[in-house]
Design an enzyme around this catalytic site. Sequence first.
Site, PDB file in Angstrom:
ATOM      1  N   PRO A   9       0.846  -1.186   0.048  1.00  0.00           N
ATOM      2  CA  PRO A   9      -0.172   0.018   0.127  1.00  0.00           C
ATOM      3  C   PRO A   9       0.598   1.213  -0.064  1.00  0.00           C
ATOM      4  O   PRO A   9       1.847   1.501   0.562  1.00  0.00           O
ATOM      5  CB  PRO A   9      -0.768   0.042   1.447  1.00  0.00           C
ATOM      6  CG  PRO A   9      -0.070  -1.225   2.167  1.00  0.00           C
ATOM      7  CD  PRO A   9       0.566  -2.117   1.008  1.00  0.00           C
ATOM      8  N   ARG A  17       5.050  10.854  -2.326  1.00  0.00           N
ATOM      9  CA  ARG A  17       4.921  10.540  -1.283  1.00  0.00           C
ATOM     10  C   ARG A  17       5.976  10.881  -0.179  1.00  0.00           C
ATOM     11  O   ARG A  17       7.000  10.190  -0.430  1.00  0.00           O
ATOM     12  CB  ARG A  17       4.416   9.156  -0.906  1.00  0.00           C
ATOM     13  CG  ARG A  17       4.159   8.616   0.383  1.00  0.00           C
ATOM     14  CD  ARG A  17       3.812   7.144   0.675  1.00  0.00           C
ATOM     15  NE  ARG A  17       3.636   6.809   2.029  1.00  0.00           N
ATOM     16  CZ  ARG A  17       3.946   5.690   2.277  1.00  0.00           C
ATOM     17  NH1 ARG A  17       4.307   4.539   1.716  1.00  0.00           N
ATOM     18  NH2 ARG A  17       3.752   5.308   3.518  1.00  0.00           N
ATOM     19  N   TYR A  22      11.027   8.816   1.418  1.00  0.00           N
ATOM     20  CA  TYR A  22      11.052   8.184   0.372  1.00  0.00           C
ATOM     21  C   TYR A  22      11.797   8.462  -1.024  1.00  0.00           C
ATOM     22  O   TYR A  22      11.888   7.685  -2.058  1.00  0.00           O
ATOM     23  CB  TYR A  22       9.487   7.540  -0.016  1.00  0.00           C
ATOM     24  CG  TYR A  22       9.114   6.723   1.040  1.00  0.00           C
ATOM     25  CD1 TYR A  22       9.038   5.649   1.397  1.00  0.00           C
ATOM     26  CD2 TYR A  22       8.016   7.569   1.890  1.00  0.00           C
ATOM     27  CE1 TYR A  22       8.656   4.969   2.586  1.00  0.00           C
ATOM     28  CE2 TYR A  22       7.389   7.102   2.992  1.00  0.00           C
ATOM     29  CZ  TYR A  22       7.528   5.752   3.348  1.00  0.00           C
ATOM     30  OH  TYR A  22       6.979   5.360   4.316  1.00  0.00           O
ATOM     31  N   ALA A  74       2.706  -0.806   5.113  1.00  0.00           N
ATOM     32  CA  ALA A  74       2.179  -1.155   6.383  1.00  0.00           C
ATOM     33  C   ALA A  74       1.773  -2.346   6.860  1.00  0.00           C
ATOM     34  O   ALA A  74       1.827  -2.651   8.067  1.00  0.00           O
ATOM     35  CB  ALA A  74       1.005   0.099   6.431  1.00  0.00           C
ATOM     36  N   HIS A  77       3.626  -4.715   9.323  1.00  0.00           N
ATOM     37  CA  HIS A  77       3.502  -4.583  10.824  1.00  0.00           C
ATOM     38  C   HIS A  77       1.907  -5.013  11.486  1.00  0.00           C
ATOM     39  O   HIS A  77       1.758  -5.117  12.498  1.00  0.00           O
ATOM     40  CB  HIS A  77       3.370  -3.114  11.312  1.00  0.00           C
ATOM     41  CG  HIS A  77       4.556  -2.414  10.773  1.00  0.00           C
ATOM     42  ND1 HIS A  77       5.815  -2.702  10.755  1.00  0.00           N
ATOM     43  CD2 HIS A  77       4.704  -1.531   9.481  1.00  0.00           C
ATOM     44  CE1 HIS A  77       6.687  -1.954   9.868  1.00  0.00           C
ATOM     45  NE2 HIS A  77       5.951  -1.231   9.333  1.00  0.00           N
ATOM     46  N   ASP A  84       1.592 -16.111   6.807  1.00  0.00           N
ATOM     47  CA  ASP A  84       1.256 -17.570   6.587  1.00  0.00           C
ATOM     48  C   ASP A  84       1.345 -17.701   5.058  1.00  0.00           C
ATOM     49  O   ASP A  84       1.883 -18.868   4.700  1.00  0.00           O
ATOM     50  CB  ASP A  84      -0.292 -17.569   6.826  1.00  0.00           C
ATOM     51  CG  ASP A  84      -0.732 -17.721   8.266  1.00  0.00           C
ATOM     52  OD1 ASP A  84       0.337 -18.017   8.993  1.00  0.00           O
ATOM     53  OD2 ASP A  84      -1.736 -17.717   8.567  1.00  0.00           O
ATOM     54  N   ILE A  98      12.313   0.714   2.241  1.00  0.00           N
ATOM     55  CA  ILE A  98      12.960   2.120   1.717  1.00  0.00           C
ATOM     56  C   ILE A  98      13.686   2.964   2.789  1.00  0.00           C
ATOM     57  O   ILE A  98      14.853   3.135   2.846  1.00  0.00           O
ATOM     58  CB  ILE A  98      12.041   3.006   0.812  1.00  0.00           C
ATOM     59  CG1 ILE A  98      11.546   1.971  -0.422  1.00  0.00           C
ATOM     60  CG2 ILE A  98      12.935   4.281   0.143  1.00  0.00           C
ATOM     61  CD1 ILE A  98      10.749   2.713  -1.338  1.00  0.00           C
ATOM     62  N   SER A  99      12.953   3.199   3.636  1.00  0.00           N
ATOM     63  CA  SER A  99      13.475   3.819   4.976  1.00  0.00           C
ATOM     64  C   SER A  99      13.925   2.834   6.008  1.00  0.00           C
ATOM     65  O   SER A  99      13.555   1.564   5.950  1.00  0.00           O
ATOM     66  CB  SER A  99      12.156   4.646   5.443  1.00  0.00           C
ATOM     67  OG  SER A  99      11.305   3.805   6.086  1.00  0.00           O
ATOM     68  N   ARG A 108       6.323   0.900  13.746  1.00  0.00           N
ATOM     69  CA  ARG A 108       7.036   0.220  12.627  1.00  0.00           C
ATOM     70  C   ARG A 108       8.271  -0.725  13.098  1.00  0.00           C
ATOM     71  O   ARG A 108       8.776  -1.258  12.293  1.00  0.00           O
ATOM     72  CB  ARG A 108       7.599   1.532  11.699  1.00  0.00           C
ATOM     73  CG  ARG A 108       6.389   2.369  11.205  1.00  0.00           C
ATOM     74  CD  ARG A 108       6.873   3.380  10.180  1.00  0.00           C
ATOM     75  NE  ARG A 108       6.239   4.280   9.904  1.00  0.00           N
ATOM     76  CZ  ARG A 108       5.091   4.214   8.934  1.00  0.00           C
ATOM     77  NH1 ARG A 108       5.225   3.119   8.198  1.00  0.00           N
ATOM     78  NH2 ARG A 108       4.268   5.211   8.786  1.00  0.00           N
TER      79      ARG A 108
END
Length: 141
Positions: A9, A17, A22, A74, A77, A84, A98-99, A108
């Site tokens: 996402p 963004r 990023y 996201a 997390h 699974d 990336i970060s 995070r």
Amino acid sequence: MKIQIINGPNLNLLGTREPGIYGSSTFDSYLEELRAQYPDMQIDYYQSNIEGCLIDKMQQTGFSYDGIVLNAGAYTHTSVALQDCIRSLRCPVVEVHISNVHKREEFRHKSMISCACLGVIAGFGLDSYRLAIEALTRHKQ
């Protein structure tokens, strides 16, 4: 080798963004660089904001590709379902960020998918994807 890169996402917004976190490059332009750097490798790309679609793509490629580079965004997390799925695949998965997620918000710092992945690469900007490809290449040897 066949590598599937999967972004989760909001990663469709790379380049616009939060450029301070990023960067200002789009993933499409970076993908061109990656493909040029690895001309003998098939590098496919997929992005979705929907958890189930990420799982569908991993199930589609996880039995016939040599590896998956996954930036689950996201969902990293929160998603036991992704964990699974990763556990059920034949090919290795490298988790990418990336970060440096450990320099960011506390929530995070915990990954639900790391335990199912071959390894984790974080904090090297878009170059994290190249490092993941290198890891998969060495793992295959």
